[in-house]
Design a protein around this motif. Structure first.
Motif, short mmCIF file in Angstrom:
data_model
loop_
_atom_site.label_atom_id
_atom_site.label_comp_id
_atom_site.label_asym_id
_atom_site.label_seq_id
_atom_site.Cartn_x
_atom_site.Cartn_y
_atom_site.Cartn_z
N UNK A 165 1.46 13.30 -9.10
CA UNK A 165 0.61 12.18 -9.56
C UNK A 165 0.45 11.12 -8.46
N UNK A 166 0.66 11.54 -7.24
CA UNK A 166 0.65 10.60 -6.11
C UNK A 166 -0.79 10.33 -5.65
N UNK A 167 -1.10 9.05 -5.41
CA UNK A 167 -2.42 8.68 -4.92
C UNK A 167 -2.27 7.67 -3.78
N UNK A 168 -2.40 8.12 -2.52
CA UNK A 168 -2.24 7.19 -1.40
C UNK A 168 -3.46 6.27 -1.25
N UNK A 169 -3.20 5.10 -0.68
CA UNK A 169 -4.30 4.19 -0.34
C UNK A 169 -4.84 4.48 1.05
N UNK A 170 -4.02 5.11 1.88
CA UNK A 170 -4.40 5.43 3.26
C UNK A 170 -3.62 6.64 3.73
N UNK A 171 -4.28 7.50 4.51
CA UNK A 171 -3.63 8.66 5.10
C UNK A 171 -3.69 8.53 6.62
N UNK A 172 -2.56 8.78 7.28
CA UNK A 172 -2.51 8.75 8.75
C UNK A 172 -2.05 10.12 9.24
N UNK A 173 -2.82 10.73 10.13
CA UNK A 173 -2.44 12.00 10.74
C UNK A 173 -2.05 11.80 12.18
N UNK A 174 -0.89 12.32 12.58
CA UNK A 174 -0.38 12.13 13.94
C UNK A 174 -0.63 13.38 14.78
N UNK A 175 -1.38 13.22 15.87
CA UNK A 175 -1.72 14.31 16.79
C UNK A 175 -1.08 14.02 18.13
N UNK A 176 -0.40 15.01 18.79
CA UNK A 176 -0.30 16.40 18.39
C UNK A 176 0.63 16.58 17.22
N UNK A 177 0.60 17.76 16.58
CA UNK A 177 -0.07 19.00 16.93
C UNK A 177 -1.57 18.93 16.59
N UNK A 178 -2.35 19.75 17.31
CA UNK A 178 -3.79 19.67 17.20
C UNK A 178 -4.33 19.91 15.80
N UNK A 232 0.83 -1.21 0.00
CA UNK A 232 0.00 0.00 0.00
C UNK A 232 0.86 1.25 0.00
N UNK A 233 0.31 2.31 -0.57
CA UNK A 233 0.94 3.63 -0.47
C UNK A 233 0.29 4.35 0.70
N UNK A 234 1.11 4.68 1.69
CA UNK A 234 0.60 5.30 2.92
C UNK A 234 1.20 6.68 3.08
N UNK A 235 0.33 7.68 3.24
CA UNK A 235 0.75 9.06 3.46
C UNK A 235 0.60 9.39 4.93
N UNK A 236 1.67 9.86 5.56
CA UNK A 236 1.65 10.25 6.97
C UNK A 236 1.80 11.76 7.06
N UNK A 237 0.93 12.40 7.82
CA UNK A 237 0.99 13.85 8.04
C UNK A 237 1.31 14.09 9.50
N UNK A 238 2.38 14.84 9.75
CA UNK A 238 2.82 15.09 11.12
C UNK A 238 3.55 16.42 11.18
N UNK A 239 3.58 17.01 12.38
CA UNK A 239 4.37 18.22 12.58
C UNK A 239 5.70 17.91 13.27
N UNK A 240 5.97 16.62 13.50
CA UNK A 240 7.21 16.19 14.15
C UNK A 240 7.77 14.99 13.40
#
Length: 433
Positions: A113-126, A1-9
């Protein structure tokens, strides 16, 4: 899978969120998943001046490949320099969130042209929870929120966030008369909405997972929403039991606190406890290793109470190991906010792994784990007298400082088997044929 992670750290910066996700990213890559990350460059441990920030072009996005420990692709967003005050942190997090939204909307470079299968967001930051929700709409992909602390319930404690930092500043007094309440309401609503709409949740304590499930049941939003408990049992920097302990003194107790000197800890309670042990004719040597918003107030209080307390900045792993050898007991400390009953400081697991006796000021899940795993002793928050009584008892009965290997074995099992299994079970929910 292509997994996109969004984080501030993110690595190479060294902190709990960064180490947690370096560990989890390794688990994903071992299973063949391709990881792409949207995160700002390292700047929290060394916040540049505005001049340095502008000259370095840190407000621009760029792409990194083949990071030091893993093979993820990292899209570095712009950022605004962070600071220690609450206002500066809010500004920094808002700026980083805005920069992430720009990257998500523009899809520059490797994201074109990127298409993730899943996105994960890490909190914090809020703000990351809202950014992740918007990203799921932009990429038309499901999303999971990794909720590292008991948010958004901690927002309800905003009136007490600075209670351990001394007298409020003029700026704090002005902002507390309306702006903070409005911002808190909007943030809490936005976070709750993004959590409700998520396709799955990752939490760090079982009590938090249970509370969220009950909340979603009441709102009829829990249908097919998986909630996984993945504790902060990432590999520690010091990965062996402290066996060469310095010889214990019969008439004093060496207490080490190594961690954040922050709002959720309210460590003034520990300094007052040291003062009370002195009044009782006992000697407790307290050392703080770390940094945080409360440090200045802790130094002031120790001076006012005429209590000898040592302060040291954050240390490298080998230097910290020497501090652990010095310590008879290590302090895990939380204040009495109800939301913190659902939180477990990651330091708890590190101390169990090392076999160091824990003096815990906590309630809820932290208390339950330490007592069940025979890792130390626990007293209620915001009671200097109770903490002082515990420390005096440990001086009188030093055999109580010996802990079993139960906690270390449990942490190892969580790290090697339980957490990876739960994490991959969550990811498997989004596998497509």
């Amino acid at each position: 899978m292509k997994i996109l992670i969004i984080s501030q750290y993110w690595a190479p910066e060294n902190g709990v969120p960064q180490r947690r996700w370096s560990w989890l990213t390794g688990i994903l890559e071992e299973q063949g998943h391709l990881v792409t990350v949207i995160a700002p460059p390292p700047h929290y441990n060394r916040s540049p001046s505005l001049g340095e920030w502008w000259k370095s072009g840190s407000f621009r996005a760029r792409t990194e490949h083949e990071t030091i420990n893993h093979a993820e692709t990292v899209v570095r967003t712009g950022f605004f320099p962070a600071g220690r005050s609450l206002t500066q942190r809010i500004l920094n997090q808002a700026a980083v969130a805005a920069a992430a939204l720009w990257v998500i909307g523009k899809k520059p470079g490797v994201l074109r042209n990127y298409q993730p299968d899943l996105i994960i967001g890490s909190v914090p930051a809020l703000p990351t929870s809202v950014v992740t929700y918007i990203a799921s709409k932009r990429f038309k992909a499901p999303y999971v929120i990794d909720l590292r602390d008991a948010w958004p319930d901690l927002i309800s404690e905003h009136e007490r966030w600075n209670s351990g930092l001394g007298d409020p500043s003029f700026r704090e007094k002005v902002l507390s008369r309306g702006p903070v309440q409005v911002l808190g309401f909007v943030t809490k609503w936005a976070m709750n909405y993004s959590l409700r709409e998520s396709d799955g949740l990752i939490v760090t304590s079982s009590l938090l997972g249970k509370a969220l499930k009950e909340r979603f049941d009441e709102q009829q939003k829990s249908v097919d929403k998986p909630i996984s408990v993945i504790r902060n049992v990432f590999p520690p920097e010091i990965n062996q039991r402290v066996s060469e302990h310095e010889e214990r003194s019969a008439d004093c107790l060496n207490v080490l606190y190594a961690g954040t000197l922050g709002r959720a800890q309210n460590l003034t309670n520990a300094i007052r406890a040291v003062a009370r042990t002195g009044e009782g004719g006992y000697q407790v040597n307290l050392r703080f290793v770390g940094a945080g918003a409360a440090r200045q107030e802790l130094v002031r209080l120790a001076k006012d109470l005429n209590v000898k307390v040592e302060f040291s900045s954050k240390l490298a792993a080998d230097e910290l190991a020497e501090q652990y050898k010095w310590a008879d007991t290590a302090l895990v400390h939380l204040t009495d906010w109800p939301a913190l009953e659902q939180a477990v400081p990651s330091k708890t697991y590190e101390l169990m792994n090392l076999g160091i006796h824990i003096s815990a000021v906590a309630s809820g899940e932290t208390m339950e784990l330490i007592e069940a795993l025979e890792a130390g002793h626990v007293v209620a928050p915001e009671s200097p007298e109770a903490l002082a009584q515990l420390w005096m008892k440990l001086i009188d009965e030093p055999r109580l400082l010996d802990v079993s290997t139960v906690g270390a074995k449990w942490v190892a099992e969580e790290r090697v088997n339980v957490a990876p299994r739960e994490f991959l079970r969550m990811i498997d929910n989004f596998e497509t044929d």
